[in-house]
Design a protein around this motif. Structure first.
Motif, short mmCIF file in Angstrom:
data_model
loop_
_atom_site.label_atom_id
_atom_site.label_comp_id
_atom_site.label_asym_id
_atom_site.label_seq_id
_atom_site.Cartn_x
_atom_site.Cartn_y
_atom_site.Cartn_z
N THR A 1 -0.47 32.67 -42.75
CA THR A 1 -0.30 31.74 -41.50
C THR A 1 -1.40 31.86 -40.57
N HIS A 2 -1.85 33.13 -40.40
CA HIS A 2 -2.79 33.48 -39.48
C HIS A 2 -3.79 34.65 -40.11
N ARG A 3 -5.02 34.44 -39.34
CA ARG A 3 -6.10 35.33 -39.70
C ARG A 3 -6.01 36.68 -38.69
N LEU A 4 -6.29 37.83 -39.50
CA LEU A 4 -6.47 39.06 -38.75
C LEU A 4 -7.69 39.51 -38.50
N SER A 5 -8.72 39.19 -39.46
CA SER A 5 -9.99 39.44 -39.37
C SER A 5 -11.00 38.42 -39.91
N PRO A 6 -12.15 38.26 -39.42
CA PRO A 6 -12.85 37.11 -40.02
C PRO A 6 -13.37 37.15 -41.39
N PRO A 7 -13.57 36.21 -42.30
CA PRO A 7 -14.00 36.47 -43.36
C PRO A 7 -15.64 36.42 -43.85
N SER A 8 -16.07 36.98 -44.73
CA SER A 8 -17.47 36.97 -44.89
C SER A 8 -18.06 35.58 -45.47
N PHE A 9 -17.06 35.08 -46.34
CA PHE A 9 -17.40 33.69 -46.85
C PHE A 9 -16.33 32.66 -46.27
N PRO A 10 -16.09 32.13 -45.31
CA PRO A 10 -15.08 31.22 -44.91
C PRO A 10 -15.07 29.90 -45.86
N ASN A 11 -13.71 29.55 -46.11
CA ASN A 11 -13.57 28.48 -46.92
C ASN A 11 -13.65 27.22 -45.83
N PRO A 12 -14.47 26.37 -45.97
CA PRO A 12 -14.39 25.23 -44.92
C PRO A 12 -13.41 24.31 -45.15
N GLU A 13 -12.52 24.40 -45.88
CA GLU A 13 -11.42 23.46 -45.98
C GLU A 13 -10.12 23.96 -45.39
N ILE A 14 -10.17 25.18 -45.13
CA ILE A 14 -9.11 25.86 -44.23
C ILE A 14 -9.16 26.21 -42.73
N ASP A 15 -8.50 25.52 -42.21
CA ASP A 15 -8.46 26.00 -40.71
C ASP A 15 -7.21 26.73 -40.27
N LEU A 16 -7.34 28.09 -40.50
CA LEU A 16 -6.36 28.99 -40.24
C LEU A 16 -6.56 29.66 -38.87
N PRO A 17 -5.41 29.50 -38.02
CA PRO A 17 -5.56 30.11 -36.69
C PRO A 17 -5.67 31.78 -36.65
N TYR A 18 -6.28 32.31 -35.77
CA TYR A 18 -6.10 33.71 -35.59
C TYR A 18 -4.86 34.17 -34.85
N ALA A 19 -4.35 35.13 -35.40
CA ALA A 19 -2.98 35.98 -34.85
C ALA A 19 -3.66 36.16 -33.21
N PRO A 20 -2.63 36.34 -32.32
CA PRO A 20 -3.10 36.81 -31.05
C PRO A 20 -3.48 38.37 -31.20
N ARG A 21 -4.41 38.58 -30.26
CA ARG A 21 -5.20 39.93 -30.38
C ARG A 21 -4.29 41.23 -30.58
N VAL A 22 -3.06 41.19 -29.87
CA VAL A 22 -2.40 42.10 -29.86
C VAL A 22 -1.46 42.43 -31.17
N VAL A 23 -1.58 41.24 -31.85
CA VAL A 23 -0.73 41.28 -33.35
C VAL A 23 -1.78 41.89 -34.12
N ARG A 24 -2.93 41.35 -34.19
CA ARG A 24 -4.08 41.62 -35.07
C ARG A 24 -4.28 43.37 -34.95
N LYS A 25 -4.23 43.75 -33.45
CA LYS A 25 -4.64 45.15 -33.37
C LYS A 25 -3.36 45.92 -33.90
N GLY A 26 -2.17 45.68 -33.64
CA GLY A 26 -1.01 46.31 -34.39
C GLY A 26 -1.04 46.38 -35.85
N VAL A 27 -1.31 45.32 -36.42
CA VAL A 27 -1.45 45.33 -37.91
C VAL A 27 -2.54 46.17 -38.66
N LEU A 28 -3.45 45.92 -37.72
CA LEU A 28 -4.66 46.74 -38.45
C LEU A 28 -4.51 48.22 -38.35
N GLN A 29 -4.07 48.63 -37.15
CA GLN A 29 -3.59 50.04 -36.82
C GLN A 29 -2.36 50.42 -37.82
#
Length: 102
Positions: free
Chosen positions: A61-89
């Motif tokens: 449903t959301h990206r947590l970090s940017p891809p090295s080779f993004p798929n131009p056919e996918i428009d996937l939103p980034y999760a809110p910063r606080v969510v990304r930080k919590g998941v990565l931790q």
């Protein structure tokens, strides 16, 4: 009175899902890709006495970090910063702040 199953563990070395009936770990037996962002997953309880089986849906449903080779056919939103930080931790991965300090 039945015991409430414990929530699944969420550490990088032990990411798992527990049986909603007995609380034992579930094993992913197979999955079918329905779309690049959606799949059906089949799970089996490891407790042979329980023996429950399940089907579910895994959806990206959301990206947590940017891809090295993004798929131009996918428009996937980034999760809110606080969510990304919590998941990565929780996964034991460096956050953007920690990477920029190196």
């Amino acid at each position: 009175m039945s015991a409430t199953p414990l929530p699944p563990e969420t550490t990088r070395s032990n990411i798992r899902r527990c049986c909603p009936d007995c609380g034992s770990p579930l094993v992913k037996r197979s999955s079918e890709c329905k779309h690049v962002l959606l799949s059906t997953t089949y799970l089996v309880c490891r407790n042979v006495v329980c023996g429950a089986t399940f089907a579910g849906v895994d959806e990206i449903t959301h990206r947590l970090s940017p891809p090295s080779f993004p798929n131009p056919e996918i428009d996937l939103p980034y999760a809110p910063r606080v969510v990304r930080k919590g998941v990565l931790q929780a996964l034991g991965l460096p956050t953007q702040q920690e990477r920029s300090h190196d």
